[in-house]
Design a protein around this motif. Structure first.
Motif, PDB file in Angstrom:
ATOM      1  N   LEU A  15       0.816  -1.211   0.000  1.00 42.84           N
ATOM      2  CA  LEU A  15       0.000   0.000   0.000  1.00 42.84           C
ATOM      3  C   LEU A  15       0.851   1.263   0.000  1.00 42.84           C
ATOM      4  O   LEU A  15       0.431   2.293  -0.548  1.00 42.84           O
ATOM      5  CB  LEU A  15      -0.956  -0.012   1.197  1.00 42.84           C
ATOM      6  N   LEU A  16       2.038   1.207   0.583  1.00 47.48           N
ATOM      7  CA  LEU A  16       2.936   2.361   0.518  1.00 47.48           C
ATOM      8  C   LEU A  16       3.264   2.709  -0.928  1.00 47.48           C
ATOM      9  O   LEU A  16       3.469   3.885  -1.264  1.00 47.48           O
ATOM     10  CB  LEU A  16       4.230   2.084   1.299  1.00 47.48           C
ATOM     11  N   CYS A  73      -3.614  -6.621  -7.593  1.00 47.18           N
ATOM     12  CA  CYS A  73      -3.921  -6.468  -9.015  1.00 47.18           C
ATOM     13  C   CYS A  73      -4.755  -7.637  -9.519  1.00 47.18           C
ATOM     14  O   CYS A  73      -4.530  -8.782  -9.159  1.00 47.18           O
ATOM     15  CB  CYS A  73      -2.653  -6.325  -9.843  1.00 47.18           C
ATOM     16  N   ARG A  74      -5.706  -7.308 -10.360  1.00 51.88           N
ATOM     17  CA  ARG A  74      -6.525  -8.342 -10.993  1.00 51.88           C
ATOM     18  C   ARG A  74      -5.805  -8.862 -12.214  1.00 51.88           C
ATOM     19  O   ARG A  74      -5.141  -8.112 -12.920  1.00 51.88           O
ATOM     20  CB  ARG A  74      -7.858  -7.752 -11.437  1.00 51.88           C
ATOM     21  N   SER A  75      -6.009 -10.133 -12.472  1.00 56.08           N
ATOM     22  CA  SER A  75      -5.464 -10.678 -13.705  1.00 56.08           C
ATOM     23  C   SER A  75      -6.402 -10.282 -14.828  1.00 56.08           C
ATOM     24  O   SER A  75      -7.613 -10.145 -14.625  1.00 56.08           O
ATOM     25  CB  SER A  75      -5.310 -12.197 -13.619  1.00 56.08           C
ATOM     26  N   PRO A  76      -5.881 -10.090 -16.040  1.00 57.73           N
ATOM     27  CA  PRO A  76      -6.731  -9.684 -17.164  1.00 57.73           C
ATOM     28  C   PRO A  76      -7.837 -10.710 -17.409  1.00 57.73           C
ATOM     29  O   PRO A  76      -7.613 -11.903 -17.346  1.00 57.73           O
ATOM     30  CB  PRO A  76      -5.776  -9.647 -18.350  1.00 57.73           C
ATOM     31  N   ASP A  77      -9.024 -10.192 -17.681  1.00 60.86           N
ATOM     32  CA  ASP A  77     -10.164 -11.068 -17.979  1.00 60.86           C
ATOM     33  C   ASP A  77     -10.032 -11.528 -19.427  1.00 60.86           C
ATOM     34  O   ASP A  77     -10.183 -10.762 -20.348  1.00 60.86           O
ATOM     35  CB  ASP A  77     -11.463 -10.302 -17.762  1.00 60.86           C
ATOM     36  N   ARG A  78      -9.732 -12.777 -19.577  1.00 60.97           N
ATOM     37  CA  ARG A  78      -9.495 -13.310 -20.922  1.00 60.97           C
ATOM     38  C   ARG A  78     -10.766 -13.555 -21.698  1.00 60.97           C
ATOM     39  O   ARG A  78     -10.719 -13.794 -22.879  1.00 60.97           O
ATOM     40  CB  ARG A  78      -8.677 -14.601 -20.808  1.00 60.97           C
ATOM     41  N   GLY A  79     -11.929 -13.481 -21.051  1.00 60.48           N
ATOM     42  CA  GLY A  79     -13.193 -13.732 -21.735  1.00 60.48           C
ATOM     43  C   GLY A  79     -13.814 -12.480 -22.335  1.00 60.48           C
ATOM     44  O   GLY A  79     -14.803 -12.564 -23.040  1.00 60.48           O
TER      45      GLY A  79
END
Length: 81
Positions: A15-16, A73-79
């Protein structure tokens, strides 16, 4: 319930990275005990003092960015088209 302080330290270090400015500087608005442990681990400069920010060490900057990616971080939505 016993808290895993290493996980807490990792989350705060990540978070820093969100408050990072002017290169290696970050606002120090987190729990003092956690900030002290991050300093003891060599990730940031000593948080005790009048300054409202701390400096990352080179290792701390790298690790904070890595943890930010790993924890939040979210992983890219491949759908998605």
């Amino acid at each position: 319930m016993e808290l895993d302080i290493d996980k807490i330290d990792q989350a705060v270090l990540a978070l820093l990275a969100l408050g990072r400015h002017e290169g290696y500087r970050a606002w120090k608005a987190f729990d003092w005990e956690v900030m002290g442990r991050l300093h003891a681990k060599g990730y940031i400069t000593d948080p005790v003092g009048k300054a409202k920010s701390v400096l990352f060490t080179e290792e701390g900057a790298r690790e904070s960015e890595r943890l930010l990616q790993a924890l939040f971080c979210r992983s890219p939505d491949r759908g998605s088209p």
